[in-house]
Design an enzyme around this catalytic site. Structure first.
Site, PDB file in Angstrom:
ATOM      1  N   TYR A 103      -2.317   2.345  -3.890  1.00 49.23           N
ATOM      2  CA  TYR A 103      -2.279   0.882  -3.879  1.00 49.23           C
ATOM      3  C   TYR A 103      -1.494   0.362  -5.081  1.00 49.23           C
ATOM      4  CZ  TYR A 103      -4.013  -3.933  -3.490  1.00 49.23           C
ATOM      5  OH  TYR A 103      -4.105  -5.293  -3.358  1.00 49.23           O
ATOM      6  N   LYS A 143       1.951  -1.798  -4.849  1.00 47.56           N
ATOM      7  CA  LYS A 143       2.046  -3.174  -5.334  1.00 47.56           C
ATOM      8  C   LYS A 143       3.018  -3.311  -6.505  1.00 47.56           C
ATOM      9  CE  LYS A 143      -0.741  -5.110  -2.381  1.00 47.56           C
ATOM     10  NZ  LYS A 143      -0.260  -6.110  -1.401  1.00 47.56           N
ATOM     11  N   ASP A 182      -1.324  -9.656  13.399  1.00 43.07           N
ATOM     12  CA  ASP A 182      -2.301  -8.762  12.799  1.00 43.07           C
ATOM     13  C   ASP A 182      -2.400  -7.540  13.693  1.00 43.07           C
ATOM     14  OD1 ASP A 182      -4.646  -9.443  10.488  1.00 43.07           O
ATOM     15  OD2 ASP A 182      -5.036  -7.705  11.760  1.00 43.07           O
TER      16      ASP A 182
END
Length: 253
Positions: A155, A159, A39
């Site tokens: 976004y 995607k 992360d």
């Protein structure tokens, strides 16, 4: 939970300090895998380490940015010469910005994290998977992969691109034993952060029209992690190039 589902496997999980990534790392470790998680958020990594310790689960966590090729190379090197599973989970939102309002910095960052990152991780593990005769790559896409009303333009584009990446990997590497699939969540109770905060009121109102068609209770991250784990397992050996909607029925509206 099948505690032997991933016994003996080595799995890399990105975005492993929060939400779906954290749940996936936790689940796969409990199911027997050696899990290497990463992360970019150091504070979240510290909290995740505490969570894993509380549950007596061993997950190797490291700070890494999926947009950095150096970090990707270092992360994959941690696994030495074996990666059986890659779970591309790390992702960010885009403030629900429509095209007329999106700035280059937001566009570039969202595409880098959501699309280029999974490409680089997948590219890095493919040689290791080929050397062992196969492997499984599972990428977290979105309801926004198949519609336009779930987020902003960056976004949504990222995607949609993820689906192309997933299917291309499946087509070219499937005959060589590598499976590539996507999970498409809808609303999930995660701490995706400030990038989900809308900046353009009218665009958010427009997005809410889509959400209102069927707005299920946000899923628990482990619900999505369950799908990720199954797609990565031998139980899904005949599933390749699939896009699994895991959105509470939102996509059926």
């Amino acid at each position: 939970m099948d505690k032997s589902r991933h016994t003996g496997k080595v799995a890399i999980v990105t975005g492993a300090a929060n939400g779906i990534g954290l749940a996936t790392a936790l689940r796969m470790a409990k199911e027997g895998a050696r899990v290497i998680g990463c992360d970019v958020n150091e504070h979240a990594l510290a909290a995740a380490r505490a969570t894993f310790a509380e549950q007596a689960v061993e997950v190797e966590l490291t700070k890494a940015d999926v947009t950095s090729q150096d970090d990707v190379d270092r992360l994959v090197a941690t696994a030495a010469d074996r990666v059986d599973v890659l779970a591309n989970v790390a992702g960010i939102m885009d403030f629900f910005l429509p095209l007329g309002d999106v700035d280059d910095a937001t566009w570039d960052r969202v595409l880098a994290v959501n699309l280029t990152g999974p490409m680089r991780l997948s590219r890095a593990v493919i040689p290791l998977m080929l050397a062992r005769g196969g492997g499984a790559i599972v990428t977290v896409a979105s309801k926004a992969s198949v519609s336009a009303g779930a987020s902003g333009v960056a976004y949504t584009a990222s995607k949609h691109g993820v689906i192309g990446l997933v299917k291309s990997i499946a087509y070219f590497y499937g005959p060589q034993g590598i499976r590539s699939n996507a999970v498409l969540p809808g609303a999930v109770a995660t701490a995706i952060g400030a990038t989900a905060a809308p900046r353009v009121p009218w665009a958010m109102e427009r997005a809410q029209l889509s959400m209102a068609t069927m707005n299920p209770t946000p899923a628990d991250p482990d619900t999505i992690a369950t799908a990720v784990s199954w797609l990565a397992s031998d139980e899904a050996s005949n599933v390749n190039g699939a896009t699994l909607l895991d959105d509470g029925g939102w996509g059926s509206a």
